[in-house]
Scaffold this motif. Structure first.
Motif, mmCIF file in Angstrom:
data_model
loop_
_atom_site.group_PDB
_atom_site.id
_atom_site.type_symbol
_atom_site.label_atom_id
_atom_site.label_comp_id
_atom_site.label_asym_id
_atom_site.label_seq_id
_atom_site.Cartn_x
_atom_site.Cartn_y
_atom_site.Cartn_z
ATOM 1 N N GLU A 1 -0.311 9.036 -3.132
ATOM 2 C CA GLU A 1 -0.631 9.760 -1.907
ATOM 3 C C GLU A 1 0.364 9.424 -0.808
ATOM 4 O O GLU A 1 0.848 10.308 -0.091
ATOM 5 C CB GLU A 1 -2.056 9.434 -1.459
ATOM 6 C CG GLU A 1 -2.509 10.237 -0.245
ATOM 7 C CD GLU A 1 -3.899 9.854 0.240
ATOM 8 O OE1 GLU A 1 -4.413 10.543 1.144
ATOM 9 O OE2 GLU A 1 -4.475 8.859 -0.265
ATOM 10 N N TRP A 2 0.699 8.138 -0.660
ATOM 11 C CA TRP A 2 1.645 7.749 0.397
ATOM 12 C C TRP A 2 3.041 8.259 0.070
ATOM 13 O O TRP A 2 3.759 8.751 0.951
ATOM 14 C CB TRP A 2 1.665 6.227 0.577
ATOM 15 C CG TRP A 2 2.293 5.825 1.888
ATOM 16 C CD1 TRP A 2 1.666 5.622 3.071
ATOM 17 C CD2 TRP A 2 3.696 5.633 2.136
ATOM 18 N NE1 TRP A 2 2.576 5.309 4.061
ATOM 19 C CE2 TRP A 2 3.833 5.302 3.513
ATOM 20 C CE3 TRP A 2 4.840 5.697 1.345
ATOM 21 C CZ2 TRP A 2 5.065 5.052 4.102
ATOM 22 C CZ3 TRP A 2 6.089 5.449 1.935
ATOM 23 C CH2 TRP A 2 6.193 5.127 3.299
ATOM 24 N N GLY B 1 0.790 -1.226 0.000
ATOM 25 C CA GLY B 1 0.000 0.000 0.000
ATOM 26 C C GLY B 1 0.822 1.276 0.000
ATOM 27 O O GLY B 1 0.301 2.366 -0.292
ATOM 28 N N LYS B 2 2.128 1.181 0.303
ATOM 29 C CA LYS B 2 2.978 2.371 0.272
ATOM 30 C C LYS B 2 3.236 2.875 -1.144
ATOM 31 O O LYS B 2 3.790 3.970 -1.320
ATOM 32 C CB LYS B 2 4.315 2.075 0.962
ATOM 33 C CG LYS B 2 4.221 1.914 2.461
ATOM 34 C CD LYS B 2 5.607 1.685 3.085
ATOM 35 C CE LYS B 2 5.534 1.653 4.605
ATOM 36 N NZ LYS B 2 6.865 1.462 5.214
ATOM 37 N N GLN C 1 -5.865 -0.732 -5.789
ATOM 38 C CA GLN C 1 -5.463 -1.221 -7.108
ATOM 39 C C GLN C 1 -4.269 -0.445 -7.653
ATOM 40 O O GLN C 1 -3.384 -1.009 -8.309
ATOM 41 C CB GLN C 1 -6.632 -1.141 -8.092
ATOM 42 C CG GLN C 1 -6.448 -2.003 -9.342
ATOM 43 C CD GLN C 1 -6.270 -3.485 -8.992
ATOM 44 O OE1 GLN C 1 -7.052 -4.062 -8.248
ATOM 45 N NE2 GLN C 1 -5.220 -4.104 -9.517
ATOM 46 N N GLU C 2 -4.233 0.865 -7.385
ATOM 47 C CA GLU C 2 -3.079 1.676 -7.814
ATOM 48 C C GLU C 2 -1.789 1.114 -7.229
ATOM 49 O O GLU C 2 -0.780 0.951 -7.935
ATOM 50 C CB GLU C 2 -3.268 3.124 -7.361
ATOM 51 C CG GLU C 2 -2.075 4.019 -7.650
ATOM 52 C CD GLU C 2 -2.115 5.328 -6.871
ATOM 53 O OE1 GLU C 2 -1.143 6.109 -7.010
ATOM 54 O OE2 GLU C 2 -3.084 5.562 -6.112
ATOM 55 N N ALA C 3 -1.815 0.811 -5.928
ATOM 56 C CA ALA C 3 -0.617 0.293 -5.266
ATOM 57 C C ALA C 3 -0.231 -1.070 -5.817
ATOM 58 O O ALA C 3 0.951 -1.335 -6.102
ATOM 59 C CB ALA C 3 -0.862 0.206 -3.758
ATOM 60 N N ILE C 4 -1.221 -1.944 -5.991
ATOM 61 C CA ILE C 4 -0.930 -3.294 -6.485
ATOM 62 C C ILE C 4 -0.337 -3.233 -7.882
ATOM 63 O O ILE C 4 0.671 -3.910 -8.188
ATOM 64 C CB ILE C 4 -2.205 -4.153 -6.454
ATOM 65 C CG1 ILE C 4 -2.629 -4.422 -5.004
ATOM 66 C CG2 ILE C 4 -1.999 -5.465 -7.200
ATOM 67 C CD1 ILE C 4 -3.985 -5.076 -4.863
ATOM 68 N N HIS D 1 -4.107 -1.735 3.803
ATOM 69 C CA HIS D 1 -5.227 -2.446 3.184
ATOM 70 C C HIS D 1 -4.834 -3.245 1.944
ATOM 71 O O HIS D 1 -5.394 -4.317 1.691
ATOM 72 C CB HIS D 1 -6.351 -1.470 2.837
ATOM 73 C CG HIS D 1 -7.040 -0.911 4.031
ATOM 74 N ND1 HIS D 1 -6.570 0.174 4.732
ATOM 75 C CD2 HIS D 1 -8.180 -1.306 4.675
ATOM 76 C CE1 HIS D 1 -7.382 0.434 5.748
ATOM 77 N NE2 HIS D 1 -8.368 -0.442 5.732
ATOM 78 N N ALA D 2 -3.883 -2.750 1.169
ATOM 79 C CA ALA D 2 -3.542 -3.443 -0.084
ATOM 80 C C ALA D 2 -2.976 -4.827 0.190
ATOM 81 O O ALA D 2 -3.349 -5.812 -0.460
ATOM 82 C CB ALA D 2 -2.559 -2.597 -0.887
ATOM 83 N N GLY D 3 -2.064 -4.939 1.157
ATOM 84 C CA GLY D 3 -1.496 -6.243 1.486
ATOM 85 C C GLY D 3 -2.534 -7.195 2.035
ATOM 86 O O GLY D 3 -2.541 -8.390 1.705
#
Length: 732
Positions: A56-57, A51-52, A124-127, A77-79
């Motif tokens: 934004e992060w 998620g990093k 989804q962006e992070a993944i 949340h992504a993980g």
């Protein structure tokens, strides 16, 4: 664009997110391979910080670098979403809670719903961004086949499996992050427990040659030989029933190291109920395992050790305590089970180190009845599925194998026939002073008449009263009258025990009036012991301080049953405030015309009756239900080894040389300075008061510091410590 996992270190280098994910993956896999979860832990390691990767992060990280503040953007949340979507179920909570702690199942479900709805775009962006360089995040390993089979039979195995994997991942995360900021990896300890058995034997033989011979040496040798012989057996749960003075500490350590050698195990963890025993045992094991010029081997980890010192050995201890990276660990049962039933990363980092180890639980009679079911349940799961061998050591072995978690588990006995051992080590004669029951004044007269004597009371109030009475009755020139209780600050108690031991060793006169804190593992030896009527195990432990080394034909243990009207154990039905219903069960089996406290058959019957009457099974069921429901926060709330009815109290002036520093620390704490190292520095100067007293006579004698910690403003007696008159006080 570059994707970062952590801000710049002292060399000005940022930590690439890909490097952090792969570094955590590698370490987590290595931590968990010992219990067959390497691939699962590795996957959670490589996905935990996905998620990093959101813009934004990343923007938050740049802002935090400039301002010195926090990123302030959630990234968990992504993980969790990835772990859930590859079929890892409750293990997705490892990613969700890798900073804040394992969540409840309902909190996990809600987080995953958010990740599928409001948070879907950022997830989804992070993944997508991470998958370009780390494509393996899109395909998980699945659950181990053994777990899928066992989970349908016992959901509590899943609870411990999640905890173990969580421990492996958060420790890997900490270590990889630490390497980035420190510029070098932390070195793993070069030794394992399996490497130390021969060293232990050689040093033990040398130590015995230099010791003063004792009449019980031959018996201690037989106990040790049986322990080493038993160590060649299969892994599982063992019992070491050995009377006090039989060399149980050495035998337990020898069993652990030889068993580790036979089975290729990584470490021995010895857990004891009290800090005083921890300090004593740790030094005994250091003498046998640490060599001059070599690095530390024995880690002593408990709340009374200051691990912030910058010296090389202490720095090793501070780092090793974070995750128990040591071949031999001596800790408290509170620390151990805090790790097993907590939910926070700091407490759980060390948990994965238990896998493939020997766990020695000393003085197991001290485990709280209300927590026995979850404790025994988790011990069984550790032995069944995580390569752990458990040794239950005690002079008074409770009937644990009659309780549901161990009912169908084979108990392996280190001492094949303990009854003859107890008979051969019977060094005392009991006298029951119960009819007519004496007053405290009558007890004081008899105690004062002995040149070397120990008296143990059930409450701090009686201990203080008896000390004053014996001081008055003691003939002039007969030797000091010393006192021990938790009303004395820790350093004062420790120094008093050392003084008593020196007087014992020199065969000097001394009278000691104490609470039960001297009963488990404190190596004192008196020809006469007086003990207020208590539970069977407490009376036998008290007898272990009488004629301990067998230098006298027979020691004498006088059990007195006070007639004082304000005695807490005389009030109400069903027991007393100190021992509860267990005291009533003791009266059924032990006393005048009944069994002695070291009668093994009577002890078995006593424990069975006690566990039935004190609701051991139903008391532990709420925790078991919460574990089965994957409600980690609820388990954490319910599982408390220590009843929170005492308050820590700082005493400023007993040691004048330290008074100014103590006051400065209190000022810093009150001003909001970070508490960690400062609290550890205060620990030698802390006593305990019952919480209810702070709403009564002592309320005006304390000043708040931080949290529950208060400063004592009243007098401090040079022998007895804090004195407040209250017959209802609890004892520790």
């Amino acid at each position: 664009m570059d994707v970062w996992g952590h801000s710049a270190n002292d060399d000005g280098n940022r930590h690439a997110l890909e490097d952090h994910l792969r570094g955590t993956q590698r370490r987590a896999r290595g931590h968990a391979e010992v219990f067959g979860a390497g691939e699962v832990a590795g996957y959670l390691g490589v996905t935990h910080d996905v998620g990093k990767a959101t813009c934004e992060w990343q923007n938050g990280l740049m802002r935090a670098e400039r301002t010195g503040g926090r990123v302030g953007v959630p990234h968990k949340h992504a993980g969790a979403w990835l772990a859930d979507h590859v079929g890892l179920g409750p293990l997705s909570g490892v990613a969700l809670g890798h900073h804040g702690g394992l969540p409840s199942d309902s909190d996990l479900r809600n987080a995953l719903i958010w990740a599928d709805a409001e948070g879907a775009v950022s997830v989804q962006e992070a993944i997508d961004r991470v998958a370009r360089d780390v494509p393996e995040i899109l395909k998980g390993p699945g659950l181990p086949t053994w777990l899928e089979h066992v989970a349908t039979v016992d959901p509590l195995v899943v609870d411990l499996f999640v905890r173990m994997v969580y421990s492996a991942v958060v420790d890997a995360d900490f270590l990889d992050t630490e390497e980035h900021f420190h510029g070098h990896p932390r070195a793993e300890h070069g030794l394992q427990a399996k490497d130390l058995a021969n060293r232990y034997e050689e040093r033990r033989r040398a130590k015995l040659k230099g010791r003063m011979p004792s009449p019980v040496d031959a018996i201690r040798s037989r106990v040790y030989e049986q322990a080493i012989a038993a160590a060649a057996g299969p892994q599982g749960i063992y019992r070491l029933p050995a009377p006090t003075g039989s060399g149980k500490t050495f035998a337990a350590g020898g069993f652990g190291l030889h068993h580790a050698q036979v089975h290729g195990l990584r470490r021995v963890v010895v857990a004891v109920p009290f800090m005083s025993i921890t300090e004593q045992n740790a030094q005994e094991y250091r003498d046998l395992l640490e060599l001059p010029g070599e690095g530390p081997v024995v880690l002593e980890h408990h709340s009374g050790v200051d691990l912030d010192d910058a010296a090389a050995g202490d720095r090793w201890a501070r780092l090793a305590a974070e995750n128990w990276d040591a071949p031999f660990v001596v800790t408290t049962t509170v620390r151990l089970f805090e790790s097993l039933f907590d939910r926070r990363p700091a407490a759980m980092r060390r948990l994965h180190r238990l896998a493939g180890s020997v766990l020695v639980l000393d003085e197991v009679q001290s485990l709280p009845d209300r927590l026995l079911v979850p404790i025994l349940s988790v011990l069984r799961t550790l032995t069944d599925h995580f390569g752990v061998t458990v040794l239950l050591a005690s002079a008074t072995q409770p009937a644990f194998f009659g309780l549901s978690p161990l009912k169908h588990v084979p108990a392996r006995d280190v001492i094949a026939e303990p009854a003859p051992l107890y008979q051969s080590l019977s060094r005392v004669a009991y006298e029951w002073w119960t009819d007519p029951a004496p007053t405290l004044g009558e007890v004081a007269q008899r105690v004062a008449g002995h040149r070397s004597v120990l008296a143990i009371c059930n409450t701090t109030a009686h201990t203080s009263q008896l000390h004053r009475l014996v001081e008055h009755e003691r003939p002039e020139g007969r030797g000091p009258v010393l006192h021990l209780s938790t009303r004395m600050i820790a350093r004062h108690r420790k120094e008093t025990v050392a003084r008593i031991r020196a007087l014992n060793d020199g065969d000097h006169d001394v009278a000691v009036i104490s609470t039960q804190l001297v009963e488990a593992g404190v190596d004192l030896d008196f020809p006469h012991v007086f003990r207020a009527f208590a539970t069977a195990e407490a009376m036998q432990q008290a007898a272990g301080r009488c004629n301990r080394s067998g230098h006298r034909d027979t020691g004498r243990v006088v059990v007195f049953d006070l007639t004082d009207p304000d005695d807490p154990e005389k009030r109400g039905a069903g027991g007393d405030v100190v021992y509860g219903a267990a005291l009533g069960v003791t009266r059924m089996y032990f006393g005048p015309g009944k069994a002695q406290p070291d009668d093994l058959d009577a002890l078995d019957a006593y424990y069975e009756e006690r566990f039935a009457l004190t609701n051991v099974e139903p008391d532990g069921q709420e925790i078991q239900d919460a574990r089965a429901a994957m409600d980690f926060p609820k388990v954490d709330r319910l599982f408390r080894m220590i009843d929170e009815y005492t308050v820590p109290v700082v005493v400023t002036d007993h040691y004048p040389a330290q008074a100014e520093r103590i006051r400065h620390i209190l000022t810093l704490l009150r001003s909001g300075v970070a508490a960690g190292g400062l609290l550890r520095e205060l620990r030698p100067y802390v006593a305990a008061l019952p919480r209810h007293l702070l709403t009564g006579p002592a309320a005006t004698l304390v000043a708040p510091v931080i949290g529950d910690l208060v400063e004592w403003l009243g007098d401090y007696h040079p022998l007895r410590g804090i004195e407040i008159s209250d017959s209802k006080e609890y004892v520790f």
